[in-house]
Write a protein that holds these residues in place. Structure first.
Motif, PDB file in Angstrom:
ATOM      1  N   ASP A  53      68.778   4.298   2.785  1.00  0.00           N
ATOM      2  CA  ASP A  53      68.060   3.342   1.933  1.00  0.00           C
ATOM      3  C   ASP A  53      66.766   2.902   2.613  1.00  0.00           C
ATOM      4  OD1 ASP A  53      69.988   3.452  -0.026  1.00  0.00           O
ATOM      5  OD2 ASP A  53      71.037   1.639   0.649  1.00  0.00           O
ATOM      6  N   THR A  78      74.555   5.039   5.575  1.00  0.00           N
ATOM      7  CA  THR A  78      74.325   4.826   4.147  1.00  0.00           C
ATOM      8  C   THR A  78      73.143   3.888   3.918  1.00  0.00           C
ATOM      9  OG1 THR A  78      76.709   5.061   3.785  1.00  0.00           O
ATOM     10  CG2 THR A  78      75.420   4.184   1.968  1.00  0.00           C
ATOM     11  N   LYS A  79      73.049   2.850   4.723  1.00  0.00           N
ATOM     12  CA  LYS A  79      71.917   1.925   4.632  1.00  0.00           C
ATOM     13  C   LYS A  79      70.669   2.514   5.301  1.00  0.00           C
ATOM     14  CE  LYS A  79      73.926  -1.363   2.371  1.00  0.00           C
ATOM     15  NZ  LYS A  79      73.510  -1.636   0.960  1.00  0.00           N
ATOM     16  N   THR A  82      79.856   6.687  -1.976  1.00  0.00           N
ATOM     17  CA  THR A  82      78.532   6.207  -2.364  1.00  0.00           C
ATOM     18  C   THR A  82      77.652   7.378  -2.802  1.00  0.00           C
ATOM     19  OG1 THR A  82      78.675   4.419  -0.754  1.00  0.00           O
ATOM     20  CG2 THR A  82      76.492   4.938  -1.623  1.00  0.00           C
ATOM     21  N   GLN A 133      64.158   0.752   0.543  1.00  0.00           N
ATOM     22  CA  GLN A 133      65.060  -0.138  -0.178  1.00  0.00           C
ATOM     23  C   GLN A 133      66.015  -0.868   0.758  1.00  0.00           C
ATOM     24  OE1 GLN A 133      65.018   1.772  -4.631  1.00  0.00           O
ATOM     25  NE2 GLN A 133      66.948   1.788  -3.525  1.00  0.00           N
ATOM     26  N   TYR A 134      65.489  -1.229   1.937  1.00  0.00           N
ATOM     27  CA  TYR A 134      66.331  -1.970   2.883  1.00  0.00           C
ATOM     28  C   TYR A 134      65.510  -3.054   3.576  1.00  0.00           C
ATOM     29  CZ  TYR A 134      70.313  -2.743   5.980  1.00  0.00           C
ATOM     30  OH  TYR A 134      71.382  -3.295   6.623  1.00  0.00           O
ATOM     31  N   ASN A 153      63.783  11.418  -3.215  1.00  0.00           N
ATOM     32  CA  ASN A 153      64.618  10.588  -2.352  1.00  0.00           C
ATOM     33  C   ASN A 153      65.428  11.447  -1.387  1.00  0.00           C
ATOM     34  OD1 ASN A 153      63.753   8.253  -3.577  1.00  0.00           O
ATOM     35  ND2 ASN A 153      65.568   8.004  -4.862  1.00  0.00           N
ATOM     36  N   TYR A 155      66.301  11.196   2.518  1.00  0.00           N
ATOM     37  CA  TYR A 155      67.668  10.993   3.003  1.00  0.00           C
ATOM     38  C   TYR A 155      67.985  11.973   4.136  1.00  0.00           C
ATOM     39  CZ  TYR A 155      68.598   8.512  -1.454  1.00  0.00           C
ATOM     40  OH  TYR A 155      68.584   7.655  -2.525  1.00  0.00           O
ATOM     41  N   LYS A 185      74.065   9.218  -3.946  1.00  0.00           N
ATOM     42  CA  LYS A 185      72.630   9.068  -3.706  1.00  0.00           C
ATOM     43  C   LYS A 185      71.926  10.242  -4.375  1.00  0.00           C
ATOM     44  CE  LYS A 185      72.805   5.454  -0.863  1.00  0.00           C
ATOM     45  NZ  LYS A 185      72.155   4.156  -1.145  1.00  0.00           N
ATOM     46  N   GLU A 235      61.013  -5.416  -0.906  1.00  0.00           N
ATOM     47  CA  GLU A 235      61.398  -4.016  -0.786  1.00  0.00           C
ATOM     48  C   GLU A 235      60.318  -3.221  -1.509  1.00  0.00           C
ATOM     49  OE1 GLU A 235      63.372  -6.424  -1.928  1.00  0.00           O
ATOM     50  OE2 GLU A 235      65.371  -6.315  -1.039  1.00  0.00           O
TER      51      GLU A 235
END
Length: 690
Positions: A506, A502-503, A417, A511-512, A439, A443, A419, A381
């Motif tokens: 990321d 949500t993923k 969740t 980060q996935y 970030n 997003y 973020k 990652e």
């Protein structure tokens, strides 16, 4: 009348005499000629009659060498002694090779790998040869009369028990290993029995060659490689040379190899086998019906393999490795970095795709070891370093405008969740989003691609389509696909499963999905050169060398290959370039502190990816005493310099770097050593490779 008749009687005998004389002379000539053939030329004609054909004996030649881009030798041939066996006839049988093995084993030891190659069938054949009475007792007289010879042998083999084979001692096992090598040989072709023979064994065998028919000692420069800069510098990339593996024997034999040849079995040695192998020398012999050599008919000189000139700069490589060792040592001194033990660096020319350095170092508890192979086989990652690709994806899909401002503040998904960015940045544009590494800005791009409203929890684009859109754009930069480097076993990284938005957010901040250090270097090179994804390569030239390695000619020269052009407005790429420049030169840039006062102008992007620690051996997640997964951070950095007309791009990855700024120190220092080397060479100052 009477007188005429008398005259005729006189003439007739005269003619007969002439005829008889001619016949006599003719037969005398035939007898003389036959005598010449039998006595003078008889042996010559006898040999011609007895000739059954010709045999060709091939002689190995040295493999090609490898040099760095400046002509420094990296991979050489290391001559060593090899004990060989040449069958001088097709009539050599199992008893002959057993007797020879029993003599030879007195003077040499056997390598462990040779013993490990002994098969169950080898042991069974040996057991029958050395225990004939027991073997014969395995079959009845009735069976002998009913079965053919080969069927009798097969039946005995089937009836040999494990208990029978346990009779074979460890010394006999060594003998079987030697016999096995002797049996593998072809008639008239030297078969290696033992390579890298110690000198004391060479001396012992040399003294007893007369009692060892077919055995010889040769200097072998085909399969033994040496590395002038040591075994810990890029050896994994050079690859290995070994005897043809049994499972690949058929593949190589149809390509003209002998079963005892050496071949490259990994990486550069394997990928460029056809170039490095050379052309064997040949000796053509005439043999008689018994297989005895009558004469050597012809000798065809061999030609050693072609040399590879690599794109690597060994001086830069060694300097980068030293930087890694020093900075990792400093980083490991922090208490929080208890899982940090390795780091990776790739440096390449963003205008050509030439790889200048590939470094990987891991601390084993005592010393640093080379793991450069991890730059193409390990994926991580990468964190915020991918934000350039995310922003360009937003521009290209039209979900965000160049210069658009987005408010950076923590957000929370309906499932609870949270973020956020590393700090609340307020209203920022795309430049600031890269400079300060927002970030939330990324997003927002991901949510817009999914057409997702976080307030109403309504999503109009399917997860599959949203993930595919982002990954397709990332692929343009080489993220998530093979880079095309001229090496086997390149990894492409791991794609996380398509789940929810949500993923997806990321994914937008690295980060996935996971990527290799080489993919990151190709990605930043694509941004640096204005949108051309270039194929990275390690072989700059293939050259032919003559006697004493004197250069003769260039056989092949690699030219840059553009794999694809980024399908978007060039102005978008320029905005990302400027954002990367702000990372280094902006007042709030995340790498500003580490590049102050440099003599070169550069651009970069830093990254940290929150990850869970995995076990190095089995890859499973490690848990603490409470059973919880242990969290850590991958510290990464990409960049290039000079900002205008870039000539060097790089990627840095340090797994499990919880404290300190090891990635930024490494990024700064490797650019320093690059430009220092360049300056020294411009001033013709010798560069030490020690």
């Amino acid at each position: 009348m009477v007188d005429k008749k008398k005259k005729k009687k006189v003439v007739l005998p005269y003619r007969l005499n002439i005829l008889f004389l001619l016949v006599f002379l003719f037969f005398s000539f035939l007898i003389l000629r036959l005598g010449v053939i039998q006595i003078v030329q008889g042996e010559q004609f006898l040999q011609q009659v007895e000739r059954s054909g010709e045999v060709i004996v091939e002689n190995a030649v040295p493999r090609g060498k490898m040099y760095d881009r400046n002509g420094k030798l990296l991979v050489d041939n290391d001559p060593s002694y090899t004990i060989t066996y040449t069958k001088m006839s097709d009539r050599v049988n199992q008893y002959d090779t057993l007797e020879l093995a029993q003599k030879l084993i007195k003077y040499i030891d056997v390598w462990d790998y040779q013993i490990n190659r002994v098969t169950k069938r080898d042991k069974q054949d040996y057991w029958i040869l050395t225990r004939e009475e027991k073997a014969i007792a395995k079959i009845t007289e009735e069976e002998k009369s009913q079965l053919k010879n080969d069927e009798v042998y097969k039946t005995i083999i089937e009836r040999i028990t494990e208990e029978d084979l346990q009779e074979i001692t460890s010394d006999e096992l060594k003998l079987i290993a030697i016999k096995r090598e002797l049996d593998f040989g072809y008639a008239y072709a030297p078969q290696p029995i033992k390579n890298n023979v110690p000198y004391h064994e060479v001396a012992r065998v040399s003294e007893h060659l007369e009692e060892l028919p077919g055995i010889d000692i040769e200097m072998n420069s085909e399969g033994t490689r040496s590395y002038p800069y040591g075994n810990q510098v890029l050896k994994s990339f050079f690859g290995k040379v070994k005897e043809i593996p049994q499972e690949e024997l058929q593949y190589y034999e149809v390509r003209g190899y002998a079963r005892n040849d050496y071949v490259g079995v990994s990486f550069l040695e394997e990928h460029y086998e056809d170039v490095l192998r050379g052309q064997k020398g040949k000796e053509i012999f005439v043999i008689d019906k018994s297989g005895k050599i009558l004469e050597k008919k012809e000798t065809i000189q061999g030609k050693r393999g072609l040399d590879l000139v690599l794109t690597l700069d060994i001086d830069l490589q060694l300097a980068v490795e030293q930087v890694l060792d020093e900075e990792l040592t400093k980083g490991m001194a922090y208490d929080k970095n208890k899982f940090m033990d390795s780091g990776y660096v790739v440096m390449m020319n963003p205008q050509t795709g030439e790889i200048l350095a590939l470094a990987g170092r891991v601390y084993d508890g005592n010393n640093f070891q080379d793991v450069a192979l991890g730059t193409i086989t390990k994926a991580f990652e990468m964190g915020s370093t991918v934000k350039g690709a995310t922003l360009l994806t937003g521009f290209e899909t039209g979900v965000v405008r160049a210069g658009e401002k987005i408010y950076d503040a923590p957000i929370k998904f309906p499932d609870g969740t949270p973020k956020k960015s590393w700090k609340n940045m307020g209203l920022i544009n795309d430049f600031s989003a890269l400079e300060m590494s927002s970030n939330v800005y990324m997003y927002e791009i991901a949510m817009r691609i999914a057409d997702y409203n976080i307030n109403t929890n309504v999503q109009k684009v399917s997860n599959a389509e949203a993930y595919n859109t982002m990954r397709k754009q990332f692929h343009q930069f080489g993220l998530g696909i093979k880079t095309g480097i001229d090496l086997p076993m390149e990894a492409t990284g791991y794609e996380g499963p398509v789940t929810n938005v949500t993923k997806l957010v990321d994914f937008a901040i690295g980060q996935y999905d996971t990527y290799t250090p080489l993919q990151m270097a190709q990605y930043v090179s694509t941004i640096a050169n204005g949108g051309y994804r270039l194929k990275p390569y390690l072989v700059k030239e293939i050259k032919e060398s003559g006697a004493n390695d004197a250069f003769e000619k260039i056989v092949h020269q690699t030219t840059p290959t553009v794999l694809n052009k980024i399908e978007m407005d060039e102005e978008y790429i320029k905005r990302v370039q400027h954002g990367f420049w702000l990372v280094v030169n902006g007042k709030q840039g995340t790498a500003n502190y580490y590049f102050k006062g440099k003599q070169y102008d550069s651009a970069a992007k830093t990254g940290t990816a929150e990850v869970f620690v995995r076990d190095k051996l089995d890859g499973y997640y490690i848990r603490n005493t409470s059973g919880d997964l242990i969290e850590s951070v991958n510290a990464t950095m990409i960049g290039y310099a000079p900002f205008e007309n870039p000539e060097i791009a790089y990627a840095v990855v340090v797994p499990y770097a919880d404290d300190g700024a090891v990635n930024k120190y490494i990024g700064s220092r490797i650019l320093d050593v690059y430009f220092e080397l360049k300056e020294k060479r411009a001033e013709s100052i010798p560069v030490s490779s020690e």
